[in-house]
Design a protein around this motif. Sequence first.
Motif, short mmCIF file in Angstrom:
data_model
loop_
_atom_site.label_atom_id
_atom_site.label_comp_id
_atom_site.label_asym_id
_atom_site.label_seq_id
_atom_site.Cartn_x
_atom_site.Cartn_y
_atom_site.Cartn_z
N LEU A 1 0.83 -1.27 0.06
CA LEU A 1 0.12 -0.32 0.16
C LEU A 1 0.76 1.39 0.31
O LEU A 1 0.88 2.10 -1.03
N LEU A 2 1.64 1.08 1.05
CA LEU A 2 2.48 2.34 0.89
C LEU A 2 3.55 2.85 -0.60
O LEU A 2 3.77 3.59 -0.89
N ILE A 3 3.84 1.43 -0.99
CA ILE A 3 5.14 1.73 -2.16
C ILE A 3 3.80 2.26 -3.75
O ILE A 3 4.02 3.06 -3.57
N LEU A 4 2.64 1.57 -3.08
CA LEU A 4 1.32 2.15 -4.06
C LEU A 4 1.68 4.15 -4.37
O LEU A 4 1.13 4.44 -5.00
N SER A 5 0.88 3.90 -2.43
CA SER A 5 0.74 5.32 -2.99
C SER A 5 2.06 6.06 -3.11
O SER A 5 1.73 7.09 -3.46
N GLY A 6 2.95 5.70 -2.59
CA GLY A 6 4.25 6.50 -3.04
C GLY A 6 4.53 6.67 -4.39
O GLY A 6 4.62 7.62 -4.81
N SER A 7 4.47 5.94 -4.84
CA SER A 7 4.72 5.54 -6.29
C SER A 7 3.80 7.05 -7.36
O SER A 7 3.80 7.09 -8.05
N LEU B 1 -3.35 -4.08 -10.61
CA LEU B 1 -3.03 -5.85 -10.25
C LEU B 1 -2.71 -6.17 -8.93
O LEU B 1 -2.78 -7.17 -8.39
N LEU B 2 -1.77 -5.25 -8.69
CA LEU B 2 -0.91 -5.70 -7.51
C LEU B 2 -1.67 -5.78 -6.08
O LEU B 2 -1.70 -6.45 -5.35
N MET B 3 -3.14 -4.35 -6.18
CA MET B 3 -3.85 -4.70 -5.00
C MET B 3 -5.14 -5.38 -5.48
O MET B 3 -5.00 -6.05 -4.22
N LYS B 4 -5.30 -5.98 -6.26
CA LYS B 4 -5.55 -7.65 -6.53
C LYS B 4 -5.24 -8.88 -6.37
O LYS B 4 -5.45 -9.10 -5.31
#
Lengths: 276, 738
Positions: free
Chosen positions: B20-26, B89-92
């Motif tokens: 999650l952090l990576i996603l938000s970060g990216s 997809l990573l979230m999935k």
Amino acid sequence: MIPVDVLGCVVPLITSQVREAARGEREPLATMGALKSTPDPIEYSDLSEKTGFSLKQIRILHKRFRQLSDGDDVLRREHFRCISSLRYNPISVEIIEAFFNRRNFSPSLQGIADEIGFEEFLAVMSHFRPPTAKITDEQRKNIRREKLQCAFCLQGISNQCLPVTGIKVAFFSAVIFNMHDSDGDGLITLEDYRHLVEELLSRSGALGKETAKAIANAAMFEVARTVGHTDPNEFYEGITFEHFLKLLSNFEIESRMNTLLLRVLMFLDMFVRSFL
Amino acid sequence: MAVVGPGSVSLRFGSVLLILLILSGSSWTRDIFTGRNDTRPEPNREHHDQDQDHGTNATKHKKAFPVLESNYDYVRMPFEISLWILLALLMKLGFHIIPRVSHIVPESCLLIFVGLLVGGVIKAIHEKAPVMDTKLFFLYLLPPIILDAGYFLPIRAFTENMGTILVFAVVGTLWNAFFVGGMMFAVCQIEAAAAAHVSLLSCLLFGSIISAVDPVAVLAVFEEIHINELLHILVFGESLLNDAVTVVLYHLFEEFSHAETVTVGDAFLGVVSFFVVSLGGILAGVIYGVLGAFTSRFTSHSRVIEPLFVFLYSYMAYLSAEVFHLSGIMSLIACGVVMRPYVEANISHKSYTTIKYFLKMWSSVSETLIFIFLGVSTVEGPHNWNWIFVIFTLVFCLLSRVLGVIGLTFIINKFRIVKLTKKDQFIVAYGGLRGAIAFSLGYLIHEDGDNKNTRGMFLTAIITVIFFTVFVQGMTIRPLVELLAVKKKKESKPSINEEIHTQFLDHLLTGIEDICGHYGHHHWKDKLNRFNKTYVKKWLIAGDRSSEPQLISFYNKMEMKQAMMLVESGSAAKLPSVMAAAQNMEQQREPTPERMIPKISKTREAEIRRILRANLQNTRQRLRSYSRHDLFMDPFEDNLSEVRFRRQRVEMERRMSHYLTVPAKRQETPSVRKVWFEPEHKVYTYDENESPRPSDSAALLDESNRSADGQSERQKPTRCLSDPGPNEDEEGSSFRSS
């Protein structure tokens, strides 16, 4: 669902009958003469009791019967073969035979008839008619249970394994079973099954024998496996009625039968309403 | 998932948080990039000029060769798109790591939630988020889902319930639209709502947008609960077919809201346009479907591009329908339905698998993106929170759905043979989910001068309804289904017997109809089949396949799969010991009272069934794998354990043993089953008289011979099937793989 039948697929063949009725012949059958095998309206109620059709439905079917038999009071196989659309049917022979198989008239009978009267015609047709709400549940149970007990006695199994709701499925299955079992010995052998598959494939030409054999083999194997019949010591003779029931129970026959067959009945009802 | 130590649980949670952090970060950094490029074009240009100056100066002062430069602009567009898809997809993936959550909360909810998070983050850094552009949604995200649904539509269930579905779709949607629109107009007149400026037509427009059941949401939720086929097809079919109604109503009210007066003539034209839209859409779909089928007839030499034809023709059907404002969804469905039987007869097995997987893949990605974007757009979009309006909208939507379903079912049950019970009605009503289509249509509303707030108000209400249906109804439908003990999807067991009897019943019933003189359902279906066989199939199916009856193709495919498995699983030499051991085990486990029959163990049977099921292409109208959540693994692509293969082998050998046994009464020599395995790119023809060609599997033949003798000595063979007739036993039962 809204049936297409309502939108008026009226069979042109019956219009002559309709015209007859419209001309004021309220009781056309009474004028047909006093042949013993032609039931008059009073006997309709008897038939209705026995078969579960309503009076109107019996009237319609009787009209159809007379039309098929060219005014005669018995139907023979040639009359059936005259039905043009039946010719395209790959299992037309079986269907016709089903009408002449005495076992379908009443479970206590045996053998093949050569000609059938209206009562027998109605008896066979009633197999394709699941009970409606018109006869009481009591009546239905009595009729069916009695018939079924006899049928099962013949086939040699007890009726304790069947729930009450399975009765109508079982009866329908019995007719089908009889259609498969051509030699009437109570078993569907590989030969019978192969014959069935060949017929189903017959419309497609000369692909027949080998593939039919392979398919029938595979199918029989499957049945054997379904009924747990994999004892190496046992020789699988054929599908008994019990196995057949078990097989069909996997296919949701009941719902399909309900869904499809009752259209015939609905047609009869609606047709009657609009023309009589 | 069951055996999880406390350490690994925390590990999992940790990894999810990290993701999650990576996603938000990216997304944050990505937005920073875009932000820089967006909001500060000037400095860039200046920078460029400076660079050029530097460049011109470069001749004077030699600049070092740039080893590492960044030029984000060049890849910006594809980079962003890929990044978004990847994140989705990573979230999935992430959801399924957390064991509990995915059972309780449907995936759609989680994805919306993630979208909300991401949207919130983006808003927090004051950037402009990518909103769900209507064009993006309708042209790129929606078609794959619809095509996937349409291509794998269970035809038999669909046509059997067509009347019911149509009634729900057309009448139900109309009722919903007018009820909600009318009631909301009444609500708007209330003082407290402060929305008196909203006209009746606007309200009706709003009603028409929000009344349509959404196929994406329905699919997403219903697939996870595995409900029985009837209910699934009712709700899902309704969601597909109401597209025509929605399109017409939407355009109608939009036109009218700009016009001055509405006359009866206009209303009449509206009705006419409904027929044009729906029938036109279907016609467009049929045309493209036929074209696609016809094209697939000639693809025998270029198998690799076969799937592309399917996709492209379908997409063209959709786009062509959209050009004329016809119903694109119906066009797509019609195209898929028409194309499928012919295409599947023509294309190779691999192409079929490709089509299936690509469709599932694309629709999965689309669905994920749609929900995430929904979340993001929620945070972003123009909002105008009007308590009364929103609450009443919600109430009236639910109310109209319930009333509509109950009322319509009451009428429909008079014509139905299998009546809809109260439980069914409840599920149908409860399953009326709204989704992204409503939202996108809301976005499409033009923003006129005085309509600014109205649009915001509408959008807010739409989003609230969507959220409510997806979250509340989506989450609670599973426990409700359990609670009400609604019939679940029946475990599918495709069997040759079923196929035989299905056909038998069809013919039987047609015959009975003919005898009754009744040209009913079966009669016309039969006529259609005959027409199909004599004319259409000849044109659209390559070679001799056109005359191949259903039963044979079904059977052949089944056999081919088994044969391929047998060949793949290697030698049969190891088997007898395994088999004997297995049999002993079973005998100990399961003696039935009357006779000592060892049953085939359930797991093995399930395994075989699963394999067969995964490989049967042509289960007519009964393809149950229209859920992308239970795609079965193709054993050819699955390099799984040796154990599994051994089990398969055991089963196959057992099967073969039936054929290789010697029934004492009838025969002398065992009939050997010959298996031919031919390369796929050939087109197969039926030729009974052709002598068997020992191409690839001569080895197999020898093996089976050897093992047959071995087995018949070592065990008492099951004399299940006799093969009578000395004339016929020479050929055995040879069959062609197709």
